[in-house]
Design a protein around this motif. Structure first.
Motif, mmCIF file in Angstrom:
data_model
loop_
_atom_site.group_PDB
_atom_site.id
_atom_site.type_symbol
_atom_site.label_atom_id
_atom_site.label_comp_id
_atom_site.label_asym_id
_atom_site.label_seq_id
_atom_site.Cartn_x
_atom_site.Cartn_y
_atom_site.Cartn_z
ATOM 1 N N ASN A 51 -15.211 27.375 -25.456
ATOM 2 C CA ASN A 51 -15.174 26.438 -24.342
ATOM 3 C C ASN A 51 -15.895 27.069 -23.141
ATOM 4 O O ASN A 51 -15.635 28.222 -22.791
ATOM 5 N N ASP A 52 -16.773 26.308 -22.501
ATOM 6 C CA ASP A 52 -17.557 26.854 -21.381
ATOM 7 C C ASP A 52 -16.687 27.428 -20.277
ATOM 8 O O ASP A 52 -17.030 28.428 -19.656
ATOM 9 N N LEU A 53 -15.548 26.793 -20.005
ATOM 10 C CA LEU A 53 -14.701 27.281 -18.915
ATOM 11 C C LEU A 53 -14.036 28.608 -19.256
ATOM 12 O O LEU A 53 -13.647 29.351 -18.360
ATOM 13 N N ALA B 144 -9.925 9.538 -23.481
ATOM 14 C CA ALA B 144 -9.621 10.755 -24.259
ATOM 15 C C ALA B 144 -9.423 11.938 -23.319
ATOM 16 O O ALA B 144 -8.591 12.812 -23.570
ATOM 17 N N CYS B 145 -10.188 11.954 -22.216
ATOM 18 C CA CYS B 145 -10.062 13.057 -21.241
ATOM 19 C C CYS B 145 -8.659 13.091 -20.667
ATOM 20 O O CYS B 145 -8.030 14.142 -20.553
ATOM 21 N N CYS C 128 -10.581 18.332 -21.292
ATOM 22 C CA CYS C 128 -11.141 16.988 -21.080
ATOM 23 C C CYS C 128 -12.615 16.932 -21.476
ATOM 24 O O CYS C 128 -13.058 16.001 -22.157
ATOM 25 N N SER C 129 -13.363 17.948 -21.079
ATOM 26 C CA SER C 129 -14.789 17.992 -21.448
ATOM 27 C C SER C 129 -14.962 18.116 -22.951
ATOM 28 O O SER C 129 -15.825 17.495 -23.560
ATOM 29 N N LEU C 130 -14.098 18.955 -23.525
ATOM 30 C CA LEU C 130 -14.206 19.247 -24.951
ATOM 31 C C LEU C 130 -14.039 18.005 -25.815
ATOM 32 O O LEU C 130 -14.700 17.839 -26.828
ATOM 33 N N ASP D 65 -20.056 16.189 -19.041
ATOM 34 C CA ASP D 65 -19.640 17.504 -18.567
ATOM 35 C C ASP D 65 -18.621 17.354 -17.429
ATOM 36 O O ASP D 65 -18.949 17.490 -16.257
ATOM 37 N N LEU D 66 -17.381 17.084 -17.806
ATOM 38 C CA LEU D 66 -16.331 16.938 -16.790
ATOM 39 C C LEU D 66 -15.977 18.284 -16.158
ATOM 40 O O LEU D 66 -15.389 18.342 -15.084
ATOM 41 N N ASN D 67 -16.339 19.369 -16.831
ATOM 42 C CA ASN D 67 -16.086 20.706 -16.273
ATOM 43 C C ASN D 67 -16.704 20.847 -14.892
ATOM 44 O O ASN D 67 -16.167 21.521 -14.020
ATOM 45 N N LEU D 68 -17.849 20.230 -14.710
ATOM 46 C CA LEU D 68 -18.544 20.334 -13.427
ATOM 47 C C LEU D 68 -17.663 19.761 -12.311
ATOM 48 O O LEU D 68 -17.488 20.385 -11.255
#
Ligand code: SF4
Ligand code: SF4
Ligand code: SF4
Length: 208
Positions: free
Chosen positions: A35-37, A100-101, A153-155, A162-165
């Motif tokens: 996961n990016d985070l 889904a997020c 959520c992003s995953l 890209d909700l991580n942003l």
């Protein structure tokens, strides 16, 4: 690559994730799948050890403050407000409002989410851009100071948004304006669920 075969064991060795099953063993590059985070996370061990001594397993750590330079959102932050708006609206325009997020989010546990309410109806049920934006704006307000940047959520987003942003930007604003990091202190309310008369309100515009 693994298909429907059953995974029996997963381990991490250096930069590789090793997955074993009955008749197979595969190696995957950690950086490509993590996961990016997780790459930017500064809280890699459970905090709050002394407050909840019976509630943790494994190695834990006390954190007094988190140093985070938010370099991962530097490029976004360097944009003008107009460019940011264009970037965000473009990214969110493919949202199907499948929620889904929300379903994957550990902080979305409301018994009745605002999107499901019909008294009052907060916004339309369509996938027109204004309705999409309202969903994400309100959810972002609900996450400010509460999001733990788990990246779930992003995953799970089927549209690859890209909700991580958004979550990292929220984290940065809350940290800069209120000196607050979610999940570190159970005795302090998150900024958006607390109110003090002396709160700064320079964003309030007075009528002429
Ligand atoms: S998971 Fe993705 S497509 Fe579904 S509502 Fe969330 S952002 Fe939109
Ligand atoms: S990153 Fe934040 S908003 Fe997304 S699922 Fe985790 S806690 Fe929820
Ligand atoms: S989006 Fe807001 S109202 Fe809906 S479940 Fe999450 S926190 Fe609750």
């Amino acid at each position: 690559e693994i298909g429907e075969r059953e995974i029996l064991e997963v381990s991490v060795l250096g930069n590789n994730v090793i997955v074993k099953g009955k008749d197979f063993e595969k190696e995957f590059l950690f950086d490509e799948y993590v996961n990016d985070l997780c790459k930017t996370c500064k809280i890699r061990k459970p905090p709050l050890v002394s407050k909840f001594p019976d509630l943790y397993v494994g190695e834990c750590e006390e954190y007094s403050d988190i140093v985070d330079d938010f370099t991962d959102i530097e490029e976004f932050d360097s944009k003008t407000p107009e460019e940011k708006w264009e970037y965000i609206t473009d990214a969110l325009s493919v949202c199907t409002r499948c929620y889904a997020c929300r379903e994957a989010c550990p902080m979305c546990y409301c018994s009745l989410c605002f999107v499901d309410q019909n008294k009052p109806i907060w916004f339309g049920k369509t996938t027109d851009l204004p309705d999409i934006i309202v969903y994400h704006l309100i959810r972002a307000m609900h996450m400010a100071g509460r999001c733990v940047a788990c990246g779930a959520c992003s995953l799970v987003c089927p549209m690859g948004i890209d909700l991580n942003l958004i979550n990292r930007k929220l984290e940065k604003i809350v940290k800069e304006r209120f000196g607050f990091t979610s999940g570190l202190d159970p005795d302090t309310l998150p900024p958006m669920v607390d109110f003090k008369m002396e709160d700064a309100e320079e964003f309030m515009l007075e009528e002429d």
